[in-house]
Design a protein around this motif. Structure first.
Motif: not given
Ligand SMILES: Cc1ncc(COP(=O)(O)O)c(C=O)c1O
Length: 451
Positions: A322-349
């Protein structure tokens, strides 16, 4: 132990708070009774029973910085599933991406385009050129060590005292009165023969232990964030670690599984570290199972087999269905691309700093000789006047009864600080009101402790 606090008062409050917790969780307790008939300790991972007194909590659902238990109590979450939900619960872009991925086929055991995007984004964030995927950080560390062994022709791995890198044999060793022993049951008798433990921040010991050139890799978090709270590296420690490992022909594996929350590229980027490997997991895919390890071109060479099956080179032991499956990849792409943005890190800090300011104010007002750490989105307390510099010192400062009281006390006030010693971490979904709620409950606890 913590001389500033009366242990009798801690015990007294704990009895009261645990009783209040139990009295208001009838559905959760009934579920646990049922669960005990099908799972050891009534939980899906038996160790969970040790973590949560008086009874395990059964969860219903979560959104943003909050979740609800099956009894309808809402909690603002400051442990965010041991950092694995740093994105907050159910972030919209991840929900949509994962839903689409399930509809399109969640598993093929074939590469897809998202995996290229994710590898490229990790390349950009961590500065290492080649990436491989697993389903957890444990898996990433396991495989990175195997690659390091192949690349160096050596077996042994060095960890620092107070380390945690996952549930694989080599890492589950600890020092007991100076002797290396297995940390838990079920490990092979010779588990200690392939691991070495050095004190964190002790450069002389490190250099001495690397000197016989038998160590394949040093595995460390850039700052220790696990079982011992937080231990920061002394200034100059990482420079020596890097020079000494290079001189000894030892590879350096930096585990950013927790420390990735300090910003894109984790502490490796923030501190300009130059590891041979970075390992990662947890929040990288918003809690959908995914682990990854990045490595230099030179190290990656041992995995390259241009002629595939016809290549004469030996196979390194990596991989899983199951390593590298499309579900994990889709989640990582959305998480890093759209959620874990520089502005979001700044807010958490900003929220992490608000928490640390609050701790400093409250501890100062109570006249307690405790120190407060600041770790970008995370902050916390050490029950000592100076922050500990080694795993052993951090361990000695832990006050288990006070931690236990703190968790249940806060839970009864709608604040979830599941692993109190870790120190509360703000997710990118944390709000000002959440921080105020944490500090309000904590202030109440301090007042009661001094009554
Ligand atoms: C630094 C670090 N590395 C690796 C791991 C293992 O992660 P997992 O249990 O998701 O495999 C953990 C888990 O707490 C961790 O804190």
């Amino acid at each position: 132990m913590n001389s500033a606090i009366d242990p009798t008062r801690v015990a007294e409050l704990n009895v009261r708070e645990e009783a209040a917790y139990m009295a208001t969780r009838p559905k959760g307790i009934a579920m646990w009774e049922r669960a005990k008939r099908s799972m050891p300790n009534g939980v899906p991972m038996s160790w969970l029973r040790n973590s949560y007194q008086p009874v395990p909590m059964f969860v219903a659902e979560g959104a943003g910085s909050r979740f609800r238990d099956v009894d309808g109590h809402e909690y603002v979450d400051f442990n965010i599933a041991d950092m694995s939900m740093f994105t907050g619960y159910a972030p919209k872009p991840v929900v949509l991406a994962v839903s689409r991925a399930v509809v399109a086929g969640s598993q093929f055991m074939l590469p897809n385009e998202d995996s290229i995007w994710v590898a490229e984004e990790l390349q950009r964030r961590y500065g290492l050129p080649k990436w491989q995927f697993t389903l957890s950080a444990t898996g990433a560390n396991t495989e990175a060590i195997r690659v390091a062994r192949t690349a160096t022709g050596r077996e042994r791995v060095l960890f620092f005292d107070g380390h945690y890198h996952g549930h694989f044999d080599e890492a589950l060793v600890t020092l007991s009165d100076g002797v290396l022993v297995a940390d838990e049951e079920g490990l092979p008798q010779d588990v200690t023969s392939r691991s070495v433990i050095a004190p964190f921040n002790d450069v002389e010991a490190l250099i001495r232990m690397l000197a016989d050139r038998s160590i394949a890799a040093v595995v460390t978090e850039p700052a220790l964030t696990n079982n011992v709270g937080l231990v920061m590296p002394d200034s100059g420690f990482h420079a020596v670690l890097r020079t000494a490992t290079r001189e000894a022909g030892t590879l350096l594996i930096i585990d950013e599984t927790h420390t990735q929350v300090v910003g894109p590229g984790g502490l490796s980027a923030r501190w300009g570290l130059e590891p041979d490997f970075v390992t990662i997991g947890k929040s990288i895919a918003a809690g959908i199972p995914l682990g990854a390890y990045g490595m230099t071109e030179q190290v990656a060479e041992v995995l390259e087999r241009p002629a595939g099956r016809d290549d004469p080179k030996a196979l390194v032991a990596t991989g899983g269905t199951l390593f590298g499956n499309p579900l994990s990849m889709a989640a990582a792409k959305a998480a890093m691309g759209e959620v874990l943005t520089p502005a979001a890190y700044k807010t958490s800090q900003d929220h992490g700093a608000q928490l640390a300011d609050g701790f400093t104010r409250l501890v100062g007002a109570a006249g307690l000789p405790w120190s407060v750490h600041r770790f970008w989105p995370r902050s916390g307390l050490s029950f000592t006047s100076e922050l500990p510099r080694s795993g052993a010192a951090a361990l000695a400062a832990i006050d288990v009864p006070l931690r236990r009281l703190s968790r249940v006390y806060l839970a009864n006030r709608g604040v979830w600080d599941a692993i109190v010693g870790a120190g509360p971490t703000c997710s990118v979904a944390t709000t000002d009101a959440d921080v105020d709620q944490y500090l309000g409950a904590f202030a109440e606890l301090l007042t009661e402790l001094h009554r």
